[in-house]
Design a protein around this motif. Sequence first.
Motif, mmCIF file in Angstrom:
data_model
loop_
_atom_site.group_PDB
_atom_site.id
_atom_site.type_symbol
_atom_site.label_atom_id
_atom_site.label_comp_id
_atom_site.label_asym_id
_atom_site.label_seq_id
_atom_site.Cartn_x
_atom_site.Cartn_y
_atom_site.Cartn_z
ATOM 1 N N LEU A 166 41.080 59.017 -27.919
ATOM 2 C CA LEU A 166 42.295 59.432 -28.621
ATOM 3 C C LEU A 166 42.614 60.895 -28.324
ATOM 4 C CD1 LEU A 166 41.793 57.679 -32.084
ATOM 5 C CD2 LEU A 166 43.523 57.116 -30.365
ATOM 6 N N ILE B 203 48.332 59.255 -33.404
ATOM 7 C CA ILE B 203 47.002 59.573 -32.883
ATOM 8 C C ILE B 203 46.266 60.509 -33.838
ATOM 9 C CG2 ILE B 203 45.771 60.809 -31.049
ATOM 10 C CD1 ILE B 203 47.812 59.722 -29.075
ATOM 11 N N GLN C 229 43.989 61.170 -24.795
ATOM 12 C CA GLN C 229 45.375 60.720 -24.729
ATOM 13 C C GLN C 229 46.316 61.745 -25.369
ATOM 14 O OE1 GLN C 229 46.486 58.087 -23.001
ATOM 15 N NE2 GLN C 229 44.352 57.882 -22.358
ATOM 16 N N LYS C 230 45.868 62.353 -26.430
ATOM 17 C CA LYS C 230 46.678 63.386 -27.089
ATOM 18 C C LYS C 230 46.959 64.544 -26.136
ATOM 19 C CE LYS C 230 46.529 66.672 -30.944
ATOM 20 N NZ LYS C 230 45.714 67.177 -32.087
ATOM 21 N N GLY D 14 42.772 52.925 -34.506
ATOM 22 C CA GLY D 14 42.522 53.638 -33.257
ATOM 23 C C GLY D 14 42.565 52.723 -32.055
ATOM 24 N N SER E 251 42.829 59.554 -35.796
ATOM 25 C CA SER E 251 41.641 60.385 -35.591
ATOM 26 C C SER E 251 41.119 60.923 -36.921
ATOM 27 C CB SER E 251 41.956 61.546 -34.650
ATOM 28 O OG SER E 251 42.336 61.076 -33.369
ATOM 29 N N ILE F 90 46.173 51.860 -31.079
ATOM 30 C CA ILE F 90 46.874 52.936 -30.375
ATOM 31 C C ILE F 90 46.441 52.989 -28.911
ATOM 32 C CG2 ILE F 90 47.086 55.446 -30.184
ATOM 33 C CD1 ILE F 90 46.951 55.557 -33.247
ATOM 34 N N VAL F 91 45.140 52.928 -28.658
ATOM 35 C CA VAL F 91 44.631 53.017 -27.284
ATOM 36 C C VAL F 91 45.137 51.846 -26.438
ATOM 37 C CG1 VAL F 91 42.558 52.921 -25.856
ATOM 38 C CG2 VAL F 91 42.593 54.348 -27.904
#
Length: 251
Positions: free
Chosen positions: A64, A92, A67-68, A165, A96, A168-169
Amino acid sequence: MICYEHPLNERIRTLLRLEDLFDRMAFFSARDEAVEHHSALVTLFEILDVTSRADMKSELLQELERQKQALETLRKSPDISEDALNEVLSNIQAASHSMLNMTGKIGEHMREDEWLMGIKQRMGIPGGACEFDLPSYHYWLHLDPALRRNNLNEWLAPLLPLEEGIGIVLNLLRRSGKTFSHTAHRGVFQQMGSGRVAHMLCLKVDESLPCVPEISANKYAISIRFVIFGSRQKTRIYEEDVKFELTFCNL
């Protein structure tokens, strides 16, 4: 079209399995029948087993964060919607934060429950959760559906940050690739790789075709063959041309 997702490493394979299990858990727990809540609990135990790896949470948090940072570099691009980017970054950040607030080992609240672990142990035996084996579980299955659902939601709640999480991924992964149209001549397709390993392949094919893709891939080559569905004999290639769409997904 029917979509076949083919993970190309163990990390993505685990995330896809958990996504499927969380979806199944939500489906069965929302129902009222005892047999459906039994299926929900079986699924919850499967989630517990898959998430038992000590590094599950840390790996997801690292992904995460990666990716952020990658998305932040896109902020100045004229092709990027500022509002859409901020929404993804906010999601994100929230995911997290929720995962960082998870205390103890994943699923520890269930492992410390002797009643649940007794049921889990019996469920490892074919037919081991019958009423004469687990009378207290038989009693639970006869409680009001709303009470059972509250119990299921209570046991699931500490694991929900992981589901957020993972969602999102996998969403970022699915939206990352470019799609190309191909034809498998006489049911077979091969392509030399670019030297770069994708994290997942997404193959879409007309669902009316009576065949199923078998995919083999590494950074050097991709091999896809379409086999006839339901053949009772040795695997048979579908010997017609098959048009399909292929997407290479990378994080």
